[in-house]
Design a protein around this motif. Structure first.
Motif, PDB file in Angstrom:
ATOM      1  N   PHE A 281      86.093  45.496 102.875  1.00  7.86           N
ATOM      2  CA  PHE A 281      85.507  46.451 101.937  1.00  7.86           C
ATOM      3  C   PHE A 281      83.997  46.588 102.151  1.00  7.86           C
ATOM      4  O   PHE A 281      83.262  45.598 102.133  1.00  7.86           O
ATOM      5  CB  PHE A 281      85.773  46.018 100.498  1.00  7.86           C
ATOM      6  CG  PHE A 281      87.211  46.135 100.079  1.00  7.86           C
ATOM      7  CD1 PHE A 281      87.803  47.379  99.894  1.00  7.86           C
ATOM      8  CD2 PHE A 281      87.986  45.004  99.889  1.00  7.86           C
ATOM      9  CE1 PHE A 281      89.128  47.494  99.507  1.00  7.86           C
ATOM     10  CE2 PHE A 281      89.321  45.101  99.499  1.00  7.86           C
ATOM     11  CZ  PHE A 281      89.893  46.350  99.312  1.00  7.86           C
ATOM     12  N   ASN A 282      83.551  47.817 102.327  1.00 13.53           N
ATOM     13  CA  ASN A 282      82.135  48.118 102.506  1.00 13.53           C
ATOM     14  C   ASN A 282      81.432  48.084 101.152  1.00 13.53           C
ATOM     15  O   ASN A 282      81.786  48.829 100.237  1.00 13.53           O
ATOM     16  CB  ASN A 282      81.967  49.497 103.142  1.00 13.53           C
ATOM     17  CG  ASN A 282      80.553  49.766 103.608  1.00 13.53           C
ATOM     18  OD1 ASN A 282      79.614  49.059 103.268  1.00 13.53           O
ATOM     19  ND2 ASN A 282      80.397  50.824 104.392  1.00 13.53           N
ATOM     20  N   GLN A 283      80.421  47.237 101.017  1.00 16.10           N
ATOM     21  CA  GLN A 283      79.720  47.106  99.744  1.00 16.10           C
ATOM     22  C   GLN A 283      78.280  47.601  99.810  1.00 16.10           C
ATOM     23  O   GLN A 283      77.441  47.213  98.987  1.00 16.10           O
ATOM     24  CB  GLN A 283      79.778  45.651  99.281  1.00 16.10           C
ATOM     25  CG  GLN A 283      81.209  45.197  99.021  1.00 16.10           C
ATOM     26  CD  GLN A 283      81.299  43.799  98.460  1.00 16.10           C
ATOM     27  OE1 GLN A 283      80.466  43.380  97.655  1.00 16.10           O
ATOM     28  NE2 GLN A 283      82.324  43.060  98.868  1.00 16.10           N
ATOM     29  N   SER A 290      81.634  49.100  96.484  1.00 17.10           N
ATOM     30  CA  SER A 290      80.649  48.076  96.111  1.00 17.10           C
ATOM     31  C   SER A 290      80.934  47.533  94.718  1.00 17.10           C
ATOM     32  O   SER A 290      80.408  46.483  94.334  1.00 17.10           O
ATOM     33  CB  SER A 290      79.226  48.648  96.164  1.00 17.10           C
ATOM     34  OG  SER A 290      79.047  49.658  95.175  1.00 17.10           O
ATOM     35  N   ASP A 291      81.782  48.222  93.963  1.00 15.76           N
ATOM     36  CA  ASP A 291      82.185  47.796  92.619  1.00 15.76           C
ATOM     37  C   ASP A 291      83.430  46.902  92.742  1.00 15.76           C
ATOM     38  O   ASP A 291      84.478  47.347  93.228  1.00 15.76           O
ATOM     39  CB  ASP A 291      82.495  49.029  91.765  1.00 15.76           C
ATOM     40  CG  ASP A 291      82.709  48.699  90.290  1.00 15.76           C
ATOM     41  OD1 ASP A 291      83.245  47.609  89.991  1.00 15.76           O
ATOM     42  OD2 ASP A 291      82.359  49.548  89.439  1.00 15.76           O
ATOM     43  N   ARG A 292      83.313  45.662  92.285  1.00 19.91           N
ATOM     44  CA  ARG A 292      84.422  44.724  92.392  1.00 19.91           C
ATOM     45  C   ARG A 292      85.678  45.257  91.712  1.00 19.91           C
ATOM     46  O   ARG A 292      86.810  45.020  92.162  1.00 19.91           O
ATOM     47  CB  ARG A 292      84.047  43.369  91.782  1.00 19.91           C
ATOM     48  CG  ARG A 292      85.117  42.293  91.957  1.00 19.91           C
ATOM     49  CD  ARG A 292      84.742  41.018  91.183  1.00 19.91           C
ATOM     50  NE  ARG A 292      85.696  39.944  91.455  1.00 19.91           N
ATOM     51  CZ  ARG A 292      86.881  39.824  90.874  1.00 19.91           C
ATOM     52  NH1 ARG A 292      87.280  40.740  89.979  1.00 19.91           N
ATOM     53  NH2 ARG A 292      87.684  38.812  91.159  1.00 19.91           N
ATOM     54  N   ARG A 293      85.512  46.012  90.624  1.00 19.57           N
ATOM     55  CA  ARG A 293      86.659  46.541  89.899  1.00 19.57           C
ATOM     56  C   ARG A 293      87.450  47.516  90.759  1.00 19.57           C
ATOM     57  O   ARG A 293      88.692  47.560  90.697  1.00 19.57           O
ATOM     58  CB  ARG A 293      86.200  47.210  88.607  1.00 19.57           C
ATOM     59  CG  ARG A 293      85.589  46.234  87.599  1.00 19.57           C
ATOM     60  CD  ARG A 293      84.893  46.964  86.478  1.00 19.57           C
ATOM     61  NE  ARG A 293      83.744  47.745  86.953  1.00 19.57           N
ATOM     62  CZ  ARG A 293      82.886  48.365  86.150  1.00 19.57           C
ATOM     63  NH1 ARG A 293      83.054  48.325  84.829  1.00 19.57           N
ATOM     64  NH2 ARG A 293      81.875  49.051  86.645  1.00 19.57           N
ATOM     65  N   GLU A 353      87.663  51.455  83.747  1.00 18.53           N
ATOM     66  CA  GLU A 353      86.486  50.678  83.380  1.00 18.53           C
ATOM     67  C   GLU A 353      85.314  50.949  84.318  1.00 18.53           C
ATOM     68  O   GLU A 353      84.146  50.887  83.908  1.00 18.53           O
ATOM     69  CB  GLU A 353      86.814  49.185  83.395  1.00 18.53           C
ATOM     70  CG  GLU A 353      87.780  48.753  82.303  1.00 18.53           C
ATOM     71  CD  GLU A 353      88.184  47.291  82.438  1.00 18.53           C
ATOM     72  OE1 GLU A 353      87.743  46.655  83.429  1.00 18.53           O
ATOM     73  OE2 GLU A 353      88.922  46.787  81.575  1.00 18.53           O
ATOM     74  N   ALA A 354      85.621  51.245  85.567  1.00 16.64           N
ATOM     75  CA  ALA A 354      84.572  51.536  86.543  1.00 16.64           C
ATOM     76  C   ALA A 354      84.051  52.961  86.430  1.00 16.64           C
ATOM     77  O   ALA A 354      83.140  53.352  87.169  1.00 16.64           O
ATOM     78  CB  ALA A 354      85.108  51.297  87.953  1.00 16.64           C
TER      79      ALA A 354
END
Length: 524
Positions: A281-283, A290-293, A353-354
């Motif tokens: 995953f590209n963060q 980049s959002d963990r959710r 939530e995101a």
């Protein structure tokens, strides 16, 4: 079952190619037993034959034929001599005494100072060598050579317990190649048992045996080894299987249904696990992933049993940890009890939530921008990459995520990961055997200054991996396990499946998992 770099036949891990144009299409059946063997690779390592600056060559199966390391590590995990006749190491330093009489492909004598210069180049982060952190520590390192005693002494600025597993296995580039990379455009300059003799880009690479070679593992020579080794580019596994069966190829990796029919024909094989469906995953800032959710939602959307079946064509298993290639140092189970099962309601809730709201058209949007992700995969690795990517895309579209699957060859992969950074999820397995080899990829500076192509910033992993790095196995194995779990728990790198690949061979014997060039013998 041993794990092997999957680039033989693509490897990575990595990991070709010309017998001179006359060899490209002729059968090896009936050849003189000492003459030629042909090895199929799916991807030609383009560019210079430089094991430090050219990642494509460094991870290819060609490199071990042309470039030796100080030591050889057997499949059973034992270190034996190669360029170094004797050695000793602890977690602060290592000393190697070179075997006398070693020469480079250009005819020059290999000196202790040459070896030290090669080690210093590869271990200097400023040189941006792909080998940094893979074959060297990430801690500052100094190598000093003494030609009179033929010794090379390596010291690290902070405790590091894996000098033999890194510096000891670093391919050594001879002095002229270190100083002048342009000299490696169409030829090799190492101390290996073979030297590049002819190149046809995208087709074949021909290697000729060095008859004066006498410093292989435990003093092995090449007196009975094939005079010529041809790496032939064969991108399609079905074609590779056909050429094995016809006798036009001696060695090739084949997986899935193609392996079934080759095995049914009675060909010998060595089976291994290689990484299959792993999510990278590209963060980078601005990326939805980049959002963990978002990352967790994408994982919740998947039925792992389904992904395993498709990504391995039912010839595989669930991934257990981050280390796949054997003999792995401190293998752990970083997956069990960490990764969640399929839960579409939870996936939807996380995306809500995101801030990614599901519209009446079934697509998610935030601030007027649709949730569209770029999913890339490496076409050279296996014919199973595309159907796996298509399965992921279908499952993610079902939760409102727009997906654009894009296949890339090895050149495209390197450009995407280390130049443009233009991806959200990369379907890419890792074939590593040492926890410290992950450090520059899972932490530190982004390309081009470093190898951290996912832009990860996981403080727990950084802390635990640094502590583990200072230990010597097996004392640090528990720490490596905790460090791996920190990465998986954050959905930074998600290993789902490992596939069985079969290295089939005919008309040749030797150590094949992994291939040890000095052991190969043509039998036809």
């Amino acid at each position: 079952m041993r794990s092997r770099n999957s680039r033989l036949g693509t490897a990575a891990a990595l990991a070709g190619l010309i017998a001179g144009t006359a060899m490209a299409g002729c059968s090896t059946t009936g050849m003189d037993a000492s003459d030629t063997i042909t090895i199929a690779l799916a991807a030609n390592p383009t560019g210079a034959f430089d094991p430090y600056r050219n990642r494509e060559f460094g991870i290819s199966e060609v490199a071990p034929f042309t470039h030796d390391s100080l030591l050889y590590k057997t499949p059973e995990g034992e270190f034996v001599s190669r360029l170094a006749a004797t050695w000793k190491a602890d977690n602060t330093s290592a000393t190697f005494t070179l075997t006398p009489g070693i020469t480079c492909a250009d005819g020059s004598a290999l000196t202790a100072k040459d070896v030290a210069a090669a080690i210093n180049f590869a271990s200097d982060a400023a040189n941006a060598s792909w080998a940094y952190g893979y074959y060297t520590p990430t801690a500052p390192l100094t190598a000093v050579g003494d030609d009179a005693s033929r010794t090379v002494r390596v010291t690290v600025a902070q405790p590091y317990g894996y000098l033999l597993d890194t510096v000891g296995l670093l391919p050594i580039l001879c002095a002229a190649g270190v100083k002048d990379p342009d000299s490696l455009a169409n030829r090799s300059n190492g101390t290996g048992p073979y030297v590049v003799s002819a190149v046809s880009t995208g087709e074949t690479i021909e290697l000729k045996r060095r008859d004066d070679y006498a410093w292989g593992p435990d003093g092995t020579t090449v007196a009975d080894a094939p005079a010529t080794v041809v790496f032939r580019q064969i991108a399609d596994e079905t074609t590779a299987a056909n050429l094995l069966l016809s006798g036009d190829v001696n060695i090739a990796n084949v997986s899935g249904p193609n392996s079934d029919r080759v095995r049914a024909a009675g060909l010998d094989s060595a089976d291994a696990y290689t990484a299959a469906a792993w999510l990278n995953f590209n963060q980078r800032e601005g990326r939805a992933t980049s959002d963990r959710r978002v990352r967790e939602a994408l994982v919740h959307a998947l039925d792992f049993k389904e992904v395993i079946a498709v990504s391995t064509n039912t010839h595989g298993v669930a991934a257990e940890g981050l280390l796949v290639t054997e003999p792995a140092v401190c293998p752990t189970n970083a997956v069990a009890g960490v990764l969640p099962g399929q839960d579409l309601e939870r996936a939807a809730k996380l995306l809500d939530e995101a801030g990614w709201v599901l519209g009446s058209d079934g697509k998610r949007v935030k601030d007027g921008v649709p949730l569209t992700l770029g999913l890339r995969y490496w076409t050279d690795r296996s014919e199973l990459e595309r159907p796996t990517a298509e399965l992921l895309a279908a499952r993610w579209k079902a939760i409102g995520v727009g997906i654009e699957p894009i296949g890339e060859n090895v050149g495209g992969l390197v450009k995407t990961l280390y130049q443009t950074g233009n991806f959200d999820v990369y379907l890419l397995g890792w074939d590593l055997r040492l926890g410290s080899q992950f450090i520059p990829y899972l932490s530190g500076p982004l390309p081009p200054r470093g190898q951290n192509f996912m832009a990860l910033d996981n403080p727990e992993y950084v802390k635990l991996s640094a502590e583990a790095n200072a230990t010597t196995p097996p004392q640090g194995c528990d720490l490596w396990g905790k460090a791996e779990r920190a990465v998986v728990n954050d959905f930074d790198l998600v290993p789902i499946s490992n596939r069985v690949t079969s290295l089939f061979y005919r008309g040749v014997t030797g150590q094949l998992t992994p291939v040890e060039p000095t052991s190969l013998r043509a039998t036809q």
